[in-house]
Write a protein that holds these residues in place. Sequence first.
Motif, PDB file in Angstrom:
ATOM      1  N   LEU A  25       4.199   7.376  -8.210  1.00  0.00           N
ATOM      2  CA  LEU A  25       5.413   7.457  -9.031  1.00  0.00           C
ATOM      3  C   LEU A  25       5.834   6.088  -9.552  1.00  0.00           C
ATOM      4  O   LEU A  25       6.547   6.005 -10.563  1.00  0.00           O
ATOM      5  N   ILE A  26       5.406   5.026  -8.894  1.00  0.00           N
ATOM      6  CA  ILE A  26       5.792   3.674  -9.344  1.00  0.00           C
ATOM      7  C   ILE A  26       5.242   3.387 -10.747  1.00  0.00           C
ATOM      8  O   ILE A  26       6.019   3.112 -11.662  1.00  0.00           O
TER       9      ILE A  26
ATOM     10  N   ILE B 265      -3.770   3.613   3.167  1.00  0.00           N
ATOM     11  CA  ILE B 265      -4.729   4.479   2.466  1.00  0.00           C
ATOM     12  C   ILE B 265      -4.048   5.180   1.295  1.00  0.00           C
ATOM     13  O   ILE B 265      -4.538   5.162   0.167  1.00  0.00           O
ATOM     14  N   GLY B 266      -2.889   5.786   1.564  1.00  0.00           N
ATOM     15  CA  GLY B 266      -2.192   6.543   0.529  1.00  0.00           C
ATOM     16  C   GLY B 266      -1.690   5.656  -0.593  1.00  0.00           C
ATOM     17  O   GLY B 266      -1.883   5.955  -1.774  1.00  0.00           O
ATOM     18  N   LEU B 267      -1.063   4.533  -0.218  1.00  0.00           N
ATOM     19  CA  LEU B 267      -0.480   3.642  -1.225  1.00  0.00           C
ATOM     20  C   LEU B 267      -1.538   3.004  -2.108  1.00  0.00           C
ATOM     21  O   LEU B 267      -1.355   2.904  -3.327  1.00  0.00           O
ATOM     22  N   SER B 268      -2.663   2.562  -1.514  1.00  0.00           N
ATOM     23  CA  SER B 268      -3.624   1.846  -2.359  1.00  0.00           C
ATOM     24  C   SER B 268      -4.229   2.782  -3.398  1.00  0.00           C
ATOM     25  O   SER B 268      -4.389   2.391  -4.557  1.00  0.00           O
ATOM     26  N   ASP B 269      -4.515   4.028  -3.019  1.00  0.00           N
ATOM     27  CA  ASP B 269      -5.014   4.970  -4.029  1.00  0.00           C
ATOM     28  C   ASP B 269      -3.906   5.415  -4.971  1.00  0.00           C
ATOM     29  O   ASP B 269      -4.135   5.574  -6.167  1.00  0.00           O
ATOM     30  N   GLY B 270      -2.704   5.629  -4.437  1.00  0.00           N
ATOM     31  CA  GLY B 270      -1.592   6.098  -5.268  1.00  0.00           C
ATOM     32  C   GLY B 270      -1.189   5.087  -6.321  1.00  0.00           C
ATOM     33  O   GLY B 270      -0.877   5.441  -7.461  1.00  0.00           O
ATOM     34  N   LEU B 271      -1.181   3.818  -5.959  1.00  0.00           N
ATOM     35  CA  LEU B 271      -0.828   2.784  -6.939  1.00  0.00           C
ATOM     36  C   LEU B 271      -1.935   2.629  -7.982  1.00  0.00           C
ATOM     37  O   LEU B 271      -1.664   2.267  -9.123  1.00  0.00           O
ATOM     38  N   THR B 272      -3.184   2.872  -7.596  1.00  0.00           N
ATOM     39  CA  THR B 272      -4.303   2.561  -8.490  1.00  0.00           C
ATOM     40  C   THR B 272      -4.633   3.683  -9.464  1.00  0.00           C
ATOM     41  O   THR B 272      -4.636   3.479 -10.681  1.00  0.00           O
ATOM     42  N   VAL B 273      -4.914   4.893  -8.937  1.00  0.00           N
ATOM     43  CA  VAL B 273      -5.484   5.941  -9.798  1.00  0.00           C
ATOM     44  C   VAL B 273      -4.470   6.496 -10.810  1.00  0.00           C
ATOM     45  O   VAL B 273      -4.774   6.542 -12.002  1.00  0.00           O
ATOM     46  N   PRO B 274      -3.252   6.895 -10.407  1.00  0.00           N
ATOM     47  CA  PRO B 274      -2.296   7.355 -11.426  1.00  0.00           C
ATOM     48  C   PRO B 274      -1.963   6.256 -12.435  1.00  0.00           C
ATOM     49  O   PRO B 274      -1.780   6.530 -13.627  1.00  0.00           O
TER      50      PRO B 274
ATOM     51  N   CYS C 240       3.481  -4.814  -7.735  1.00  0.00           N
ATOM     52  CA  CYS C 240       3.409  -4.022  -6.488  1.00  0.00           C
ATOM     53  C   CYS C 240       2.049  -4.180  -5.798  1.00  0.00           C
ATOM     54  O   CYS C 240       1.977  -4.293  -4.574  1.00  0.00           O
ATOM     55  N   LEU C 241       0.969  -4.165  -6.586  1.00  0.00           N
ATOM     56  CA  LEU C 241      -0.370  -4.311  -5.998  1.00  0.00           C
ATOM     57  C   LEU C 241      -0.547  -5.691  -5.369  1.00  0.00           C
ATOM     58  O   LEU C 241      -1.143  -5.816  -4.293  1.00  0.00           O
ATOM     59  N   LEU C 242      -0.033  -6.737  -6.030  1.00  0.00           N
ATOM     60  CA  LEU C 242      -0.115  -8.090  -5.464  1.00  0.00           C
ATOM     61  C   LEU C 242       0.649  -8.157  -4.140  1.00  0.00           C
ATOM     62  O   LEU C 242       0.132  -8.648  -3.131  1.00  0.00           O
TER      63      LEU C 242
END
Lengths: 234, 234
Positions: free
Chosen positions: B164-165, B23-32, B190-192
Amino acid sequence: MPTTTPHPEQHLTSSAILQDVVIGLSDGLTVPFALAAGLSGAVQSSSLIITAGLAEIVAGSIAMGLGGYLAGRTEIEHYAAERAREQREVQEVPDVERAEVDELLAAMGLSAPTRAAAVRELTANPTLWVDFMMKYELGLEKPDPQQAPKSAFTISLAYAVGGLIPLSAYFVTPTPALGLLWSAGLTLVCLLLFGYFKSRLTGQPPVWGAFKMAGTGALAAAAAFLVARQFSGS
Amino acid sequence: MPTTTPHPEQHLTSSAILQDVVIGLSDGLTVPFALAAGLSGAVQSSSLIITAGLAEIVAGSIAMGLGGYLAGRTEIEHYAAERAREQREVQEVPDVERAEVDELLAAMGLSAPTRAAAVRELTANPTLWVDFMMKYELGLEKPDPQQAPKSAFTISLAYAVGGLIPLSAYFVTPTPALGLLWSAGLTLVCLLLFGYFKSRLTGQPPVWGAFKMAGTGALAAAAAFLVARQFSGS
């Protein structure tokens, strides 16, 4: 007095929409508000805050909406795959599956003779048998295929509406500092009202719910403000 | 070879953590990522993008973490309130509750004589009776009180790490345009990868999962870019 028959499916649908509105609004009111508040301490131009705010609202709205849609599709595929697996197991290893039914009934607290009769009846019809395993072994309810696109749309829209409320203050004020003042006032009132009604809907103490919602928004905004000021000052 | 006994609670806990990381990673990678990409088309300064990105990460991390924590607390209170209500109903209107048990068993597909025996056994012990109503009428499992703070911490941390990525690229590149180039490359990889492993864990087709995750991020970033450029250009 006329008696009303309960209508569980109708109720489920309307509360699913409400749940989606709540998900979208609570994030929409909080994160764009906190981002705009954070930038207010770091930049001199309201138009920059609006640009960043709009970019965030669009990004968050798509990420949440599309994310919700894809999660819904995955749930449908997951249910279908699990159902196919249970169907295969009922045909290929009926004794194992029969033992699982017996185990579930024992966990409910049924005696051995009652279980024997119940297992016989539940496993007589393969469809009922698979239904039972899906619901009571795996705890899976058949997802509504219409739900995923509806959820996506509702969450997206609620996020965008929620996000435009705190941002709207920066459109009509001359400086970021004044924008922050009006944005914080407006958003905290909305968060209090939203928290109040959300808690009433879910049967929680509404005043406490109002303060929880407003507190989360205020804390996120204060932290964003401090971090942005710290970074831009260095 | 020693046999290991299955340990369902352990499994539940580790998959709950994994779910929170997802949950945290998918939103963190996408929105920022999408916010930074959006600003790259609208502003000339990388440090401004970093300021906005950090403010967003802090805001999102607190909103998601605290939101998750409070939702967990609410779930515990909700379970306790529903359990107290069921307990009261079992004492005050036992015939109504007995009829509800019978109805649930009929929906499973049990015959009237088997149901009569099962209802007698399930309602003999008030605790078992309430357990049955909670789980099979309301579909509620007793929530783990440790879960809410753990979830909050995991989601927050995963969101911050994820955010941060994409932002890291802007720290080491001289212009927003170059920052966007490296940020997009790094984040899409990273998303892939993340989509691939997430889908493998949940038993979904992993390549399709990888493209879904990267596509969501790319779409959110492209939309944020267009909106920010449109607004800042006007």
